[in-house]
Design a protein around this motif. Structure first.
Motif, PDB file in Angstrom:
ATOM      1  N   ASP A  18      13.759  -4.345  -7.324  1.00 33.93           N
ATOM      2  CA  ASP A  18      13.925  -5.162  -6.119  1.00 33.93           C
ATOM      3  C   ASP A  18      15.205  -4.816  -5.368  1.00 33.93           C
ATOM      4  O   ASP A  18      15.355  -5.181  -4.198  1.00 33.93           O
ATOM      5  N   GLU A  19      16.120  -4.140  -6.064  1.00 30.28           N
ATOM      6  CA  GLU A  19      17.407  -3.783  -5.468  1.00 30.28           C
ATOM      7  C   GLU A  19      17.629  -2.278  -5.594  1.00 30.28           C
ATOM      8  O   GLU A  19      17.182  -1.644  -6.550  1.00 30.28           O
ATOM      9  N   PHE A  93      21.673  -3.246  -2.268  1.00 28.71           N
ATOM     10  CA  PHE A  93      20.782  -3.485  -1.134  1.00 28.71           C
ATOM     11  C   PHE A  93      19.472  -4.116  -1.574  1.00 28.71           C
ATOM     12  O   PHE A  93      18.994  -3.887  -2.690  1.00 28.71           O
ATOM     13  N   GLU A  94      18.872  -4.854  -0.666  1.00 22.98           N
ATOM     14  CA  GLU A  94      17.476  -5.252  -0.848  1.00 22.98           C
ATOM     15  C   GLU A  94      16.611  -3.994  -0.732  1.00 22.98           C
ATOM     16  O   GLU A  94      16.929  -3.078   0.029  1.00 22.98           O
ATOM     17  N   ARG A  95      15.526  -3.978  -1.461  1.00 18.96           N
ATOM     18  CA  ARG A  95      14.624  -2.820  -1.401  1.00 18.96           C
ATOM     19  C   ARG A  95      14.091  -2.595   0.019  1.00 18.96           C
ATOM     20  O   ARG A  95      13.727  -1.462   0.395  1.00 18.96           O
ATOM     21  N   LYS A  96      14.089  -3.616   0.830  1.00 23.00           N
ATOM     22  CA  LYS A  96      13.555  -3.521   2.191  1.00 23.00           C
ATOM     23  C   LYS A  96      14.255  -2.461   3.034  1.00 23.00           C
ATOM     24  O   LYS A  96      13.712  -2.031   4.054  1.00 23.00           O
ATOM     25  N   GLN A 156      23.343  -4.355   7.506  1.00 21.56           N
ATOM     26  CA  GLN A 156      22.779  -5.695   7.578  1.00 21.56           C
ATOM     27  C   GLN A 156      21.472  -5.672   8.333  1.00 21.56           C
ATOM     28  O   GLN A 156      21.335  -4.912   9.290  1.00 21.56           O
ATOM     29  N   PHE A 158      20.341  -5.861   5.132  1.00 22.05           N
ATOM     30  CA  PHE A 158      19.888  -5.409   3.819  1.00 22.05           C
ATOM     31  C   PHE A 158      20.963  -5.466   2.729  1.00 22.05           C
ATOM     32  O   PHE A 158      20.644  -5.570   1.549  1.00 22.05           O
ATOM     33  N   LYS A 160      23.348  -6.907   0.233  1.00 21.84           N
ATOM     34  CA  LYS A 160      23.488  -8.207  -0.411  1.00 21.84           C
ATOM     35  C   LYS A 160      24.929  -8.487  -0.831  1.00 21.84           C
ATOM     36  O   LYS A 160      25.451  -9.577  -0.627  1.00 21.84           O
TER      37      LYS A 160
END
Length: 229
Positions: A18-19, A93-96, A156, A158, A160
């Motif tokens: 996820d990260e 980071f978020e995976r997004k 940003q 993304f 965290k």
């Protein structure tokens, strides 16, 4: 080298990733924060931004990944109980961040620093089936390589948080290494109106990072100094 984005994302999701993690020096990280962007080393050179030299630079150029950005699927420092060789600043980071349509994705089977006479299929995962059978998140050498459209991607929304290693050392001027580095990161964020937590790394009792850093004072200064020259 690149695999369809949806295939890569599906494998990462199934691997419970996820990260994504990116480690770098303090000086280079400050450059990212000032521009609110994660930037490839080739793009940094192209736009004349200072970056701390890396042992892998020549190899990255030789193998055509100079304009790509590398992510890890795990926190190497925590997993390996040792410093991350790419630097003490860890962006989480978020995976997004890689789920945008403005990038191409690939995953290496080993770090390009050590590539010699391997074939392309020995260097890279070549399709979804290969990933499903052989990709392991705990294998450090399997690196997620991303080619963003402009060689950079905004931090940003993304990013965290940032984890900063603490070597419990002082610079020659008597200032604490961790405190100096942390303050430089926070100041760089202010220039871009960013507000991201900077956390002191909490190591496992088995971690050897502080012992390793005591052995190499030159490397300590290179990785932690916020100076850009």
């Amino acid at each position: 080298m690149f695999i369809p984005t949806n295939d890569v994302i599906e494998v990462l999701v199934n691997s419970e990733i996820d990260e994504l993690f990116h480690a770098n020096s303090v000086a280079t990280s400050c450059q990212f924060l000032r521009r609110n962007s994660l930037i490839s080393r080739g793009t940094m050179e192209q736009i004349s931004l200072y970056q701390t030299p890396q042992k892998s630079d020549d190899k990255d150029q030789e193998h055509g990944v100079w304009f790509d950005i590398f992510f890890d699927s795990i926190d190497i420092h925590m997993q390996g109980s040792r410093p991350n060789k790419y630097g003490p600043v860890l962006f989480i980071f978020e995976r997004k961040i890689i789920e945008s349509g403005n990038c191409q994705l690939g995953i290496t089977k080993s770090n390009p620093l050590y590539w010699k006479n391997e074939t392309e299929k020995e260097k890279w995962f070549h399709d979804k089936k290969d990933l499903e059978q052989n990709f392991k998140k705990e294998f450090f050498r399997q690196m997620i390589v991303v080619r963003f459209e402009k060689g950079e991607v905004i931090l940003q929304p993304f990013l965290k948080k940032i984890i900063l290693d603490d070597p419990v050392e002082e610079f020659q001027n008597g200032l604490g290494v961790f405190e100096t580095a942390r303050d430089a990161l926070i100041l760089a964020m202010k220039e871009a109106d960013l507000d991201v937590p900077v956390e002191r790394r909490q190591c496992k009792s088995s971690c050897k990072c502080k012992q390793d850093l005591k052995l190499d004072q030159k490397d300590l200064y290179t990785m932690y100094s916020p100076n850009t020259r």
